[in-house]
Design an enzyme around this catalytic site. Structure first.
Site, PDB file in Angstrom:
ATOM      1  CB  SER A 143      -1.457  -0.397   1.815  1.00 46.86           C
ATOM      2  OG  SER A 143      -1.719   1.143   1.209  1.00 46.86           O
ATOM      3  CE1 TYR A 157      -3.872  -1.789   5.118  1.00 48.89           C
ATOM      4  CE2 TYR A 157      -3.531  -0.246   5.028  1.00 48.89           C
ATOM      5  CZ  TYR A 157      -3.633  -1.284   3.879  1.00 48.89           C
ATOM      6  OH  TYR A 157      -3.778  -0.906   2.588  1.00 48.89           O
TER       7      TYR A 157
HETATM    8  P1  NAP Z   1     -10.831  -6.291   0.565  1.00 47.59           P
HETATM    9  O1  NAP Z   1     -11.905  -5.004  -0.368  1.00 47.59           O
HETATM   10  O2  NAP Z   1     -11.119  -5.572   2.562  1.00 47.59           O
HETATM   11  O3  NAP Z   1     -11.345  -7.565   0.785  1.00 47.59           O
HETATM   12  C1  NAP Z   1     -10.414  -8.575   1.635  1.00 47.59           C
HETATM   13  C2  NAP Z   1     -10.350 -10.064   1.127  1.00 47.59           C
HETATM   14  O4  NAP Z   1      -9.526 -10.325   1.929  1.00 47.59           O
HETATM   15  C3  NAP Z   1     -11.409 -10.584   1.285  1.00 47.59           C
HETATM   16  O5  NAP Z   1     -11.697 -11.602  -0.043  1.00 47.59           O
HETATM   17  C4  NAP Z   1     -11.230 -11.199   2.895  1.00 47.59           C
HETATM   18  O6  NAP Z   1     -11.989 -12.293   2.310  1.00 47.59           O
HETATM   19  C5  NAP Z   1     -10.098 -11.658   2.665  1.00 47.59           C
HETATM   20  N1  NAP Z   1      -9.268 -11.526   3.695  1.00 47.59           N
HETATM   21  C6  NAP Z   1      -9.466 -11.189   4.617  1.00 47.59           C
HETATM   22  N2  NAP Z   1      -8.370 -11.713   5.808  1.00 47.59           N
HETATM   23  C7  NAP Z   1      -8.152 -12.936   5.852  1.00 47.59           C
HETATM   24  C8  NAP Z   1      -7.878 -13.657   5.938  1.00 47.59           C
HETATM   25  N3  NAP Z   1      -7.259 -13.138   7.486  1.00 47.59           N
HETATM   26  N4  NAP Z   1      -7.592 -15.177   4.855  1.00 47.59           N
HETATM   27  C9  NAP Z   1      -8.005 -15.347   3.663  1.00 47.59           C
HETATM   28  N5  NAP Z   1      -8.587 -14.352   3.092  1.00 47.59           N
HETATM   29  C10 NAP Z   1      -8.536 -12.967   4.206  1.00 47.59           C
HETATM   30  O7  NAP Z   1      -9.716  -5.311   0.479  1.00 47.59           O
HETATM   31  P2  NAP Z   1      -9.092  -4.674  -0.730  1.00 47.59           P
HETATM   32  O8  NAP Z   1      -9.420  -3.368  -0.613  1.00 47.59           O
HETATM   33  O9  NAP Z   1      -9.435  -5.623  -1.786  1.00 47.59           O
HETATM   34  O10 NAP Z   1      -7.566  -4.776  -0.267  1.00 47.59           O
HETATM   35  C11 NAP Z   1      -6.464  -6.016  -0.717  1.00 47.59           C
HETATM   36  C12 NAP Z   1      -4.846  -5.753  -0.531  1.00 47.59           C
HETATM   37  O11 NAP Z   1      -4.674  -4.570  -1.120  1.00 47.59           O
HETATM   38  C13 NAP Z   1      -5.204  -5.672   0.918  1.00 47.59           C
HETATM   39  O12 NAP Z   1      -3.883  -6.306   1.209  1.00 47.59           O
HETATM   40  C14 NAP Z   1      -4.884  -4.267   0.836  1.00 47.59           C
HETATM   41  O13 NAP Z   1      -4.269  -3.978   2.335  1.00 47.59           O
HETATM   42  C15 NAP Z   1      -4.953  -3.553  -0.604  1.00 47.59           C
HETATM   43  N6  NAP Z   1      -4.744  -2.415  -0.288  1.00 47.59           N
HETATM   44  C16 NAP Z   1      -5.808  -1.624  -0.651  1.00 47.59           C
HETATM   45  C17 NAP Z   1      -5.993  -0.655  -0.552  1.00 47.59           C
HETATM   46  C18 NAP Z   1      -7.148   0.379  -1.256  1.00 47.59           C
HETATM   47  O14 NAP Z   1      -7.298   1.386  -1.437  1.00 47.59           O
HETATM   48  N7  NAP Z   1      -8.452  -0.596  -1.241  1.00 47.59           N
HETATM   49  C19 NAP Z   1      -5.272   0.466  -0.727  1.00 47.59           C
HETATM   50  C20 NAP Z   1      -3.864  -0.354  -0.566  1.00 47.59           C
HETATM   51  C21 NAP Z   1      -3.919  -1.797  -0.433  1.00 47.59           C
HETATM   52  P3  NAP Z   1     -13.723 -12.086   2.743  1.00 47.59           P
HETATM   53  O15 NAP Z   1     -14.520 -11.788   1.778  1.00 47.59           O
HETATM   54  O16 NAP Z   1     -13.717 -13.539   3.346  1.00 47.59           O
HETATM   55  O17 NAP Z   1     -14.138 -11.128   3.822  1.00 47.59           O
END
Ligand code: NAP
Length: 248
Positions: A143, A157
């Site tokens: 991130s 985080y």
């Molecule tokens: P999200 O919409 O909250 O989705 C999270 C996903 O991870 C879901 O599929 C969830 O499964 C799964 N998950 C959570 N905890 C888990 C665990 N302990 N074991 C296995 N699966 C788990 O997240 P996102 O925004 O798409 O983020 C994806 C990645 O990008 C993350 O690493 C996040 O830190 C990074 N990121 C996101 C952003 C942003 O602005 N969105 C920015 C920078 C980085 P369930 O559906 O079963 O809960």
């Protein structure tokens, strides 16, 4: 060679977009998820309706036994893995460091850092020529928070993502001569559910004026960067970070 990809946390958000695009590019897809079976099955169903091959496995990346079982299920169903996307990640309610307890910080690190390490370990054991594998590629989701620090929101985080950045640097050098490339994609603020778990579902719209492009990003825009780094188009790229953050 059959392209087999595992995307952790592929039921929603960025992981789901990576799964869709990977299937469109001919990958056989395994997504893992934590709780949301219906969302995971919807991603798999959408891929299968377009004649792609996909499955979903419940596995908590914070639990070593779950990760080992997850990789064994991919072996059994599809054969040797060629690509891993360490995407599963969590954050907690916005807070200052002086308000955080140890349980919270450990939960963040268990998923974002230890989970990424153990998944990478299992992938290397299958891909590395050192173990008789045919090579492969790993992309870790970090991130922009790792370099901005996320003050007043989630420094825990941000620090966990800094550890992910360093995992990429070190691991990429360990396995570069063993046929494996390891890179980071570092998103800015992307429209997904993760902001609701921080207690502010509309966070992207609040902060978008501070982004040079004056908008939040979409999961599909991050997924394209992930797929490029996994592809042969990136054949001489390893140990690097690709920011997908609208210039911030
Ligand atoms: P999200 O919409 O909250 O989705 C999270 C996903 O991870 C879901 O599929 C969830 O499964 C799964 N998950 C959570 N905890 C888990 C665990 N302990 N074991 C296995 N699966 C788990 O997240 P996102 O925004 O798409 O983020 C994806 C990645 O990008 C993350 O690493 C996040 O830190 C990074 N990121 C996101 C952003 C942003 O602005 N969105 C920015 C920078 C980085 P369930 O559906 O079963 O809960």
């Amino acid at each position: 060679m059959k392209k087999i990809i595992l995307i952790t946390g592929g039921s929603r958000g960025i992981g789901a977009a990576v799964a869709q695009q990977a299937a469109e590019q001919g990958y056989t897809v395994c997504i893992s998820y934590l709780h949301n079976q219906a969302a995971a099955e919807a991603v798999v169903g959408a891929i299968r309706r377009k004649d792609g091959e996909a499955m979903a496995v419940q596995a908590d990346v914070a639990l070593e036994g779950d990760v080992v079982r997850l990789f064994e299920q991919v072996d059994a169903a599809y054969g040797p893995l060629t690509a891993l996307v360490n995407n599963a990640g969590v954050l907690a309610k916005q807070a200052r460091v002086d308000e955080m307890d140890s349980a919270r910080i450990q939960r963040i690190f268990a998923t974002n850092v230890v989970g990424s390490f153990i998944c990478a370990r299992e992938a290397v054991r299958r891909m590395s020529t050192r173990y008789g594998g045919a090579g492969g590629a790993i992309v870790n989701l970090s991130s922009r928070a790792s370099r901005l620090g996320s003050p007043g929101e989630y420094v825990d985080y941000a620090a966990s993502k800094a550890a992910v950045d360093t995992l990429t640097i070190g691991l990429s050098k360990e396995v570069a001569a063993e046929g494996i490339r390891v890179n980071t994609v570092s998103p800015g603020v992307i429209y997904t559910d993760i902001h609701a778990s921080g207690g502010e579902p509309q966070r992207v719209d609040r902060v978008k004026e501070a982004i040079p492009m004056k908008r939040g990003g979409y999961p599909e825009e991050v997924a394209r960067a992930v797929l490029w780094l996994l592809s042969d188009q990136a054949s001489y790229t390893t140990g690097t970070t690709l920011d997908v953050s609208g210039g911030r």
